[in-house]
Design a protein around this motif. Structure first.
Motif, PDB file in Angstrom:
ATOM      1  N   THR A 126       0.843  -1.199   0.000  1.00  0.00           N
ATOM      2  CA  THR A 126       0.000   0.000   0.000  1.00  0.00           C
ATOM      3  C   THR A 126       0.875   1.243   0.000  1.00  0.00           C
ATOM      4  OG1 THR A 126      -1.639  -1.181   1.314  1.00  0.00           O
ATOM      5  CG2 THR A 126      -1.844   1.210   1.206  1.00  0.00           C
ATOM      6  N   PRO A 127       0.639   2.204  -0.898  1.00  0.00           N
ATOM      7  CA  PRO A 127       1.449   3.435  -0.899  1.00  0.00           C
ATOM      8  C   PRO A 127       1.263   4.196   0.403  1.00  0.00           C
ATOM      9  CG  PRO A 127       0.117   3.255  -2.903  1.00  0.00           C
ATOM     10  CD  PRO A 127      -0.367   2.199  -1.955  1.00  0.00           C
ATOM     11  N   ALA A 128       2.260   5.000   0.752  1.00  0.00           N
ATOM     12  CA  ALA A 128       2.124   5.866   1.918  1.00  0.00           C
ATOM     13  C   ALA A 128       0.951   6.808   1.708  1.00  0.00           C
ATOM     14  CB  ALA A 128       3.415   6.651   2.127  1.00  0.00           C
ATOM     15  N   ALA A 129       0.435   7.365   2.810  1.00  0.00           N
ATOM     16  CA  ALA A 129      -0.805   8.158   2.758  1.00  0.00           C
ATOM     17  C   ALA A 129      -0.716   9.303   1.764  1.00  0.00           C
ATOM     18  CB  ALA A 129      -1.129   8.684   4.154  1.00  0.00           C
ATOM     19  N   PHE A 130       0.356  10.095   1.834  1.00  0.00           N
ATOM     20  CA  PHE A 130       0.446  11.256   0.957  1.00  0.00           C
ATOM     21  C   PHE A 130       0.687  10.837  -0.490  1.00  0.00           C
ATOM     22  CE2 PHE A 130       2.631  15.017  -0.844  1.00  0.00           C
ATOM     23  CZ  PHE A 130       1.595  15.923  -0.686  1.00  0.00           C
ATOM     24  N   GLU A 131       1.460   9.778  -0.689  1.00  0.00           N
ATOM     25  CA  GLU A 131       1.684   9.291  -2.049  1.00  0.00           C
ATOM     26  C   GLU A 131       0.377   8.805  -2.666  1.00  0.00           C
ATOM     27  OE1 GLU A 131       4.329   5.988  -4.543  1.00  0.00           O
ATOM     28  OE2 GLU A 131       4.530   6.144  -2.360  1.00  0.00           O
ATOM     29  N   GLN A 132      -0.422   8.101  -1.874  1.00  0.00           N
ATOM     30  CA  GLN A 132      -1.711   7.643  -2.394  1.00  0.00           C
ATOM     31  C   GLN A 132      -2.640   8.831  -2.674  1.00  0.00           C
ATOM     32  OE1 GLN A 132      -4.323   5.068   0.108  1.00  0.00           O
ATOM     33  NE2 GLN A 132      -4.263   3.690  -1.661  1.00  0.00           N
ATOM     34  N   PHE A 133      -2.578   9.841  -1.827  1.00  0.00           N
ATOM     35  CA  PHE A 133      -3.353  11.063  -2.051  1.00  0.00           C
ATOM     36  C   PHE A 133      -2.969  11.689  -3.391  1.00  0.00           C
ATOM     37  CE2 PHE A 133      -3.375  15.786  -1.283  1.00  0.00           C
ATOM     38  CZ  PHE A 133      -4.754  15.964  -1.346  1.00  0.00           C
ATOM     39  N   GLN A 134      -1.660  11.767  -3.658  1.00  0.00           N
ATOM     40  CA  GLN A 134      -1.216  12.335  -4.931  1.00  0.00           C
ATOM     41  C   GLN A 134      -1.663  11.482  -6.112  1.00  0.00           C
ATOM     42  OE1 GLN A 134       3.044  12.753  -3.738  1.00  0.00           O
ATOM     43  NE2 GLN A 134       2.798  14.832  -4.498  1.00  0.00           N
ATOM     44  N   GLN A 135      -1.602  10.168  -5.945  1.00  0.00           N
ATOM     45  CA  GLN A 135      -2.070   9.286  -7.019  1.00  0.00           C
ATOM     46  C   GLN A 135      -3.552   9.533  -7.315  1.00  0.00           C
ATOM     47  OE1 GLN A 135      -1.209   5.265  -5.869  1.00  0.00           O
ATOM     48  NE2 GLN A 135       0.994   5.448  -6.209  1.00  0.00           N
ATOM     49  N   ASN A 136      -4.333   9.659  -6.261  1.00  0.00           N
ATOM     50  CA  ASN A 136      -5.762   9.896  -6.457  1.00  0.00           C
ATOM     51  C   ASN A 136      -6.020  11.252  -7.111  1.00  0.00           C
ATOM     52  OD1 ASN A 136      -6.504   7.423  -5.365  1.00  0.00           O
ATOM     53  ND2 ASN A 136      -6.634   8.223  -3.279  1.00  0.00           N
ATOM     54  N   LEU A 137      -5.226  12.253  -6.758  1.00  0.00           N
ATOM     55  CA  LEU A 137      -5.361  13.549  -7.424  1.00  0.00           C
ATOM     56  C   LEU A 137      -4.944  13.460  -8.891  1.00  0.00           C
ATOM     57  CD1 LEU A 137      -4.130  16.198  -4.818  1.00  0.00           C
ATOM     58  CD2 LEU A 137      -6.459  15.465  -5.332  1.00  0.00           C
ATOM     59  N   GLU A 138      -3.964  12.602  -9.173  1.00  0.00           N
ATOM     60  CA  GLU A 138      -3.563  12.420 -10.575  1.00  0.00           C
ATOM     61  C   GLU A 138      -4.708  11.835 -11.397  1.00  0.00           C
ATOM     62  OE1 GLU A 138      -1.015  13.354 -12.476  1.00  0.00           O
ATOM     63  OE2 GLU A 138      -0.520  14.532 -10.698  1.00  0.00           O
ATOM     64  N   TYR A 139      -5.459  10.903 -10.810  1.00  0.00           N
ATOM     65  CA  TYR A 139      -6.619  10.368 -11.527  1.00  0.00           C
ATOM     66  C   TYR A 139      -7.599  11.493 -11.844  1.00  0.00           C
ATOM     67  CZ  TYR A 139      -4.899   5.975  -9.463  1.00  0.00           C
ATOM     68  OH  TYR A 139      -4.130   4.917  -9.076  1.00  0.00           O
ATOM     69  N   ALA A 140      -7.783  12.397 -10.890  1.00  0.00           N
ATOM     70  CA  ALA A 140      -8.686  13.524 -11.121  1.00  0.00           C
ATOM     71  C   ALA A 140      -8.150  14.434 -12.228  1.00  0.00           C
ATOM     72  CB  ALA A 140      -8.870  14.310  -9.825  1.00  0.00           C
ATOM     73  N   ARG A 141      -6.840  14.676 -12.223  1.00  0.00           N
ATOM     74  CA  ARG A 141      -6.251  15.526 -13.267  1.00  0.00           C
ATOM     75  C   ARG A 141      -6.409  14.892 -14.650  1.00  0.00           C
ATOM     76  NH1 ARG A 141      -2.064  16.207  -9.107  1.00  0.00           N
ATOM     77  NH2 ARG A 141      -2.125  18.371  -8.355  1.00  0.00           N
TER      78      ARG A 141
END
Length: 514
Positions: A126-141
């Motif tokens: 599982t990615p670290a919390a902030f890394e996963q947050f960035q990944q999820n924002l990338e999906y939005a972008r």
């Protein structure tokens, strides 16, 4: 070639570019310039599983980590900080990237399970919390980028702007999920580091007997068992509203969250300062729009049967702002917990308890958004500026305890402070179509331990305002049992805010000017 050798030149070139620019740069400008400065091989130029160039996706993650360490900022563009400049100087070549990774692991990643039975536990995928947050924002972008492309192609078979709505919803969900994981990670740090001071709300967490028995009697690892419990506990909570976010982080920090976040964001771009209520207002607006999209298909209340318009730029700005705010929250909370002050754990006075009991029964009518809206609606600009300055000063003061929003016909707010021996409501703002006033609650502070000398000095400082010349005499004749109001004529004076805030500072310091 090692990964550090591939990404390090790109990261270093980015920071050197920001250092040379001396100003915030739009991400698109950074991308174009870095591509011209650094040879980027075909492997890194290839798209990842989500269609984004691998090097650009990785740079987004690494710069996010750098921003969370204070090496750069991402508010209104990318900019380097003094800490980032020092890091460039101190760590040459690939050491710059390696030091970033080392500090990020040490300061931001959750603690390891020291009770693991195996000396080499399996790696958590599982990615670290902030890394996963960035990944999820990338999906939005990517949803935003896809919408832009379809708009250029003039696709008319469906509403392309729904992609922007989906991106908006995805970004808010990313924030919600990140807050949950960040709280759990920080709570684990407290649990596994007994010498750290515990916030009051952390100490009040309910622990099932089953969990105690697993750890105490059956030697199950504390880290694994407690994390599972925390994840269950916080999974039932939603962290989209600013009040809920602050309440959640209060389990792991005594920081005055939104005041500190506003300070961090303002320091990142002093040309565009922002206040704590400004941060909360922006968050509420974003969460409200998300709820409108999710629950009414973005119904426009002013146009029957139509959706509220949305653009790619609006969705993208929301995504960028949520990332910037999450970084600011990390910086506001810091690497460790501040010491808990005695005031932070004292019992609230009975009057406040009564107010809290009323609110728990749902009697409270007003809140911060309605109060701010009323000030904007009812107050002339000069009166509004004074009232908002006093309001914002309150929660930035170290003696501040809480706001209580009233239940009258029009919005009002009362500020409670620690006076040293007790807590009291020091001032109240009442708004309305006829006028808005600032009441100074001498009766309350007298009843909660303020000395006559202390109250007399406060009255003297305020008496220089128009209409307040006889304030001290009137208060003395009533044994300081009154709640006099400063009228709009006084509040409208250019010097009013400085006079009032200086008087409050002196009073709250016990007579010694801060």
């Amino acid at each position: 070639m090692a990964y550090a050798d591939q990404i390090s030149p790109i990261l270093r070139a980015t920071f050197e570019l920001l250092r040379e620019a001396g100003r915030p740069l739009p991400p698109g400008e950074v991308r174009k310039e870095v591509e011209e400065r650094v040879p980027i091989g075909p492997e890194l130029r290839a798209p990842n599983a989500h269609g984004q160039a691998r090097w650009w996706a990785q740079l987004g993650f690494r710069t996010g980590e750098a921003a969370s360490l204070g090496w750069m900022t991402k508010r209104n563009g990318w900019a380097i900080t003094e800490a980032g400049v020092r890091a460039l100087q101190e760590f040459p070549g690939t050491e710059f990237y390696r030091e970033l990774a080392r500090q990020y692991r040490a300061r931001r990643l959750p603690p390891q399970n020291t009770n693991a039975p195996s000396p080499v536990p399996p790696r958590d995928p599982t990615p670290a919390a902030f890394e996963q947050f960035q990944q999820n924002l990338e999906y939005a972008r990517q949803l935003v980028d896809g919408g832009r492309n379809l708009e250029r192609l003039a696709v008319g078979s469906f509403d392309v702007t729904d992609l922007y709505r989906a991106a908006w919803t995805q970004a808010v969900a990313a924030l919600d999920h990140w807050v949950t994981r960040e709280i759990v990670d920080r709570a684990m740090g407290l649990a596994l580091t007994p010498e750290l001071p515990r916030p009051r709300k952390f100490n009040s967490l309910s622990i099932p007997v089953e969990l105690f028995e697993k750890v105490h009697h059956h030697d199950e690892p504390l880290g694994e068992t407690f994390r599972a419990h925390l994840e269950r506990h916080f999974s039932f909570m939603t962290f989209q509203n600013p009040d809920k976010i602050k309440e959640g982080f209060a389990h792991v920090s005594e920081v005055n969250l939104w005041v500190r976040v506003a300070e961090v964001l303002t320091a990142q771009d002093t040309r565009n300062p922002i206040t704590a209520d400004g941060v909360r207002t922006r968050l509420r607006e974003i969460a409200w729009r998300r709820n409108n999209i999710a629950h009414t298909a973005d119904h426009d209340p002013d146009r029957t049967g139509q959706k509220t318009p949305i653009t790619a730029d609006e969705a993208e700005a929301t995504i960028e702002w949520l990332e910037t705010m999450a970084i600011a929250i990390q910086l506001a909370l810091g690497d460790s917990l501040p010491e808990v002050s005695p005031d932070a754990i004292r019992t609230t006075p009975s009057a406040t308890e009564a107010g809290q009991a009323d609110r728990s029964r749902g009697k409270r009518t007003w809140d911060e958004p309605s109060f701010l809206q009323a000030v904007e609606q009812y107050c002339p600009a000069d009166v509004r500026d004074t009232l908002l300055a006093v309001y914002r000063h309150a929660e930035s003061h170290p003696s501040f305890h809480e706001y209580y929003f009233g239940e009258g016909a029009y919005p009002s707010v009362t500020a409670w402070f620690n006076l040293g021996s007790d807590k009291a409501s020091v001032w109240s703002v009442y708004t309305g179509p006829a006028k808005s006033v600032l009441a100074v609650n001498f009766g309350s502070v007298r009843n909660h331990g303020a000395s006559r000398e202390r109250m007399a000095r406060l009255a003297e400082r305020l008496a220089i305002l128009p209409g307040a010349a006889r304030l001290r005499d009137q208060l003395e004749s009533a044994d300081y049992g009154k709640y006099p109001s400063l009228q709009p004529s006084a509040l409208a004076r250019p010097e009013a805010r400085e006079i009032i805030i200086a008087a409050l500072n002196e009073f709250l310091a016990g007579g010694i000017l801060l």
